[in-house]
Design an enzyme around this catalytic site. Structure first.
Site, PDB file in Angstrom:
ATOM      1  CB  CYS A   1      -0.874  -0.210   1.160  1.00 48.77           C
ATOM      2  SG  CYS A   1      -2.047  -1.263   1.007  1.00 48.77           S
TER       3      CYS A   1
ATOM      4  CG  HIS B   1      -1.597   5.316   4.664  1.00 42.54           C
ATOM      5  ND1 HIS B   1      -1.103   4.942   3.470  1.00 42.54           N
ATOM      6  CD2 HIS B   1      -1.715   4.022   5.129  1.00 42.54           C
ATOM      7  CE1 HIS B   1      -1.565   3.711   3.179  1.00 42.54           C
ATOM      8  NE2 HIS B   1      -1.846   3.132   4.374  1.00 42.54           N
TER       9      HIS B   1
ATOM     10  CG  HIS C   1      -6.480   1.588   1.185  1.00 38.11           C
ATOM     11  ND1 HIS C   1      -5.621   1.594   0.255  1.00 38.11           N
ATOM     12  CD2 HIS C   1      -5.836   1.241   2.187  1.00 38.11           C
ATOM     13  CE1 HIS C   1      -4.376   1.357   0.746  1.00 38.11           C
ATOM     14  NE2 HIS C   1      -4.570   1.163   1.968  1.00 38.11           N
TER      15      HIS C   1
END
Lengths: 425, 374
Positions: free
Chosen positions: A170, A301, A335
């Protein structure tokens, strides 16, 4: 031995290719960011029967044939379709002629979490029904992670090119952009197509669901009531070149890449580490020649899980005595895994060019434990000069990227780079 | 694209002297079908006896009858029972390979763990882990009743990340994928990372596992005429500036002159692309093809002819052909080839000042090479 010394080049972003659930193409993406559009809808790319909730941020209007000219889209998995489409868009957006690009030495670096795991899901479904002998060779062939970058090469018919896929989960988008920056900075390549791509898949949705980190309805980063992530998909590819090259061709410059920092917690398989993230932010600042007070906003994030947001906010407060606005575009995009930090970088570049801070949507009440200004629900007009883009990944892989507004010959950082290497412009 | 040019500026985080100077290979190791450790690998190459053997059809039902397996390898056997219950094979191979390498580097290597990078190529990670997880979701009583402890195995940075966790390596930690060229791409990325000043030294390598699921995917993906037995294992090496290697008591085995990559768009252009790639690499490194004495090719059709075309007429290098000895190790293949060149260097080949090449042609349209000097 060839060990000539080279003056580091300044590196700028001159093209954006984005495929997202809130808009495809830089203009639509910008409009989505400005208006706080949400990409949330029920997941349809796999059968969600049996899950109590299954919202996600899929792209339901993506037609690969609209973007991809030289490859039969069926030869590509969904993530590669996204990366190829985004790369082509980035080249067009940069106003770079294809013939000219083919004459240049290019790096293509594409980050990802899952590669073509959507295809691996499909293959497993088939295997359970009919046995492994019956797997579709075409799907097996296109399921390799390396194709996310090599397919860009094929579509654009590049020859003097290095194609690398960076599956650092990620945080992969920032890793890929960082490597493109290093390659241009050192004069190793004359252009880079760098970013990330991922497609929604059962495997990853299920993993996060099992960990209790999938939100039932929406993503609410930094909110007291946040309940987790929504899995999303898409691709963000940046076209980068040296400042000299951009000026010579009169290209529009979205932003300058000032530097980045990487480190590894080396601590836990899934849980982030506050001190290590803070150290990574400090490395990024040092590499970019900026100080905390220079950062106009942070693109976090910001996954919307309990653990991430409080840890990340803690790291930010550790470095910033007075933290700047800190937003999460994942509230809008979900996400998007390996694409996440690449799309966030594209959002940062647009914020710098257009003078606004994207909002954190679905926000009701800021968690006092986070204690940050998330720019709730509505975009904010702002003079944005320097932006920090955070990315974290499983296994403690941190990557922090710093972008700045291009304002002429001198870089915008206050701390300044080492004296050598400023004369590029 | 990784010629030894250095940047005038100290570079990002220029806290160490590592960001200037040419890079050398100063240690390496491998966990391979020849066994565990550099000695086993060197001995296997010297004997030139293939480690590819018959597969036990009970343990490995699938389309292949033969493979190059790391005999007797398991996570628990290699690393102990603690912390390995849910560790998958490629992760264990990576952790073991990096562990073997660290042992050869000496204990001082990780004195500043945040300045040591780790760059590991692993292809698509473990397709066995990924697809098993999906199978459990599709066949369980509830689609979410999967083992959460195995979820990290399905994320492709697992092997590199777990290697960092196991050994305490806190610098940049990057996973690389690029088909057969993965090892070369990892090398190029690692050199760039170092040159950018992001670490003082970098551990670099590639790993691949044999699994039934990988075997089926490879079988279906390959052309019928091109289904060599598969291999597995890991290879890794340490890259650092030559003066620092010597200061630490690690004698450089070879210098990295450059890595280079190109692409082709029709099958018949693969060979010419590699010829162009090797020529470009030699030119960029400022060296003559006449000094090439050793080549470790991947084993693609037309590859050796393409390499020779890039060298002066009459060139007669030694060839180290890994694939017939070890099987097709996919993501680890070019890593094994690099290790083979380093093994030869340890045996004094080629002579000082002479060159070695590692080459590859990937089926997805890319070619690459690395040039090393003794």
């Amino acid at each position: 031995m060839n060990s000539e010394h080279r003056t580091p080049r300044r590196v700028v972003i001159t093209g954006l290719g984005v495929v997202t659930s809130i808009g495809t193409g830089a203009a639509e993406f910008l409009s989505g960011l400005r208006t706080g559009r949400s990409g949330v809808k029920p997941i349809t790319s796999f059968d969600t029967a049996g899950y109590a909730h299954a919202n996600g941020c899929e792209i339901d209007d993506f037609d690969p044939a609209e973007w991809i000219e030289n490859i039969d889209p069926d030869e590509l998995g969904r993530a590669s379709q996204f990366s190829v489409a985004a790369a082509r868009m980035a080249v067009t957006d940069a106003g770079m002629e294809h013939e000219e690009l083919r004459r240049r030495r290019v790096l293509v670096s594409v980050g990802t979490t899952d590669g073509e795991s959507h295809d691996l899901d499909t293959l497993m479904g088939r295997q359970l029904e009919a046995g492994p002998e019956s797997l579709d060779p075409g799907v097996a062939r296109r399921s390799a992670a390396g194709l996310l970058s090599s397919s860009v090469v094929r579509e654009l018919e590049l020859t003097d090119v290095e194609a690398v896929t960076i599956p650092t989960a990620c945080a992969a988008g920032n890793y890929a952009i960082g490597s493109g920056y290093d390659a241009i900075r050192a004069g190793e390549v004359e252009a880079a197509l760098s970013g990330g791509a991922d497609a929604v898949c059962r495997k990853t949705f299920t993993g996060f669901y099992r960990l209790g980190t999938i939100a039932p309805e929406v993503s609410q980063p930094f909110d007291t009531d946040r309940k987790g992530i929504l899995t999303g998909e898409g691709a963000g590819i940046l076209f980068m070149e040296s400042l000299d090259s951009a000026l010579a061709r009169g290209a529009r410059i979205y932003a300058e890449v000032l530097g980045y920092g990487l480190n590894c917690d080396a601590h836990h398989a899934v849980a982030p580490d506050r001190d290590s993230l803070a150290a990574c932010i400090e490395v990024a600042h040092r590499n970019a020649g900026v100080k905390p007070g220079d950062i106009d906003f942070i693109s976090a994030h910001g996954t919307g899980t309990k653990a991430n947001d409080v840890t990340e906010a803690g790291a930010i407060r550790q470095v910033f005595p007075d933290p700047p606005p800190t937003v999460s575009v994942k509230s809008m995009l979900g996400h998007t895994m390996g694409a996440a930090s690449a799309l966030a970088s594209a959002a940062c570049a647009l914020s710098i060019t257009e003078g606004f801070i994207p909002p954190t949507i679905n926000h009701r009440q800021t968690d006092p434990e986070c204690g940050l200004d998330p720019v709730p629900n509505e975009a904010r007009t702002a003079d944005v000069r320097i932006v920090q883009n955070n990315a974290l990944a499983f296994a403690g892989n941190n990557a922090v990227l710093i972008l700045g507004r291009y304002e002429g010959p001198e870089p915008v950082g206050s701390a300044g780079r080492p004296a050598a290497g400023q004369g590029a412009a | 694209m990784t010629s030894a040019a250095t940047l005038d500026a100290a570079g990002p985080a220029g806290s160490g002297p590592g960001s200037t100077g040419e890079l050398v290979f100063s240690a390496w190791s491998a966990v391979s079908p020849f066994g565990t450790g550099a000695e086993a690998y060197s001995a296997g190459l010297r004997s030139a006896t293939s480690a590819v053997g018959a597969l036990d059809p009970e343990a490995y039902p699938g389309p292949y009858e033969r493979a190059g397996l790391v005999d007797g390898f398991s996570a628990a056997a290699a690393l102990g029972k603690k912390g390995t219950r849910t560790m998958d094979r490629v992760t264990a191979l990576a952790v073991s390979t990096v562990g073997e390498l660290l042992e050869r580097c000496g204990s001082s290597l990780l004195e500043r763990p945040e300045r040591v990078g780790l760059v590991l190529g692993t292809g698509s990670g473990s397709v066995q882990s990924i697809m098993d997880f999906t199978r459990d979701s599709l066949t369980g009583d509830r689609p979410y009743l999967v083992d959460p402890a195995r979820f990290p195995n399905t994320v492709m940075n697992r092997a590199a990340g777990q290697s960092a966790i196991w050994h305490g390596i806190k610098g940049p930690n990057t996973t690389i994928a690029g088909g057969w060229l993965t090892g070369l791409l990892a090398l190029g990325y690692a050199a760039r990372l170092h040159r950018g000043g992001h670490c003082d030294r970098v551990l670099c390598g590639a790993a691949e596992e044999f699994s039934v699921q990988r075997a089926w995917l490879e079988w279906h993906a390959a052309e019928e005429a091109a289904r060599p037995p598969l291999g597995e294992g890991g290879a890794a090496w340490l890259l650092e500036p030559g003066d620092e290697a010597r200061a630490a008591g690690r004698e450089p085995l070879a210098r990295l002159l450059t890595t280079r990559f190109r692409a082709y768009h029709r099958p018949q252009d693969a060979g010419p692309a590699l010829t162009e790639c090797v020529r470009g690499a030699l030119a960029e490194a400022g060296v003559s093809g006449g000094a090439v004495r050793l080549v470790a090719p991947l084993g693609a059709p037309g590859e050796e002819y393409a390499v020779l075309r890039a060298l002066p007429a009459g060139s007669d290098p030694e060839w180290i052909r890994c694939r017939p000895l070890l099987g097709d190790a996919s993501a680890a293949a070019t890593g094994f080839q690099l290790a083979a060149v380093l093994a030869a260097a340890g045996d004094g080949r080629p002579a000082a000042g002479e060159l070695s090449l590692v080459t590859g042609i990937d089926r997805d349209g890319t070619v690459g090479c690395a040039v090393l000097a003794r």
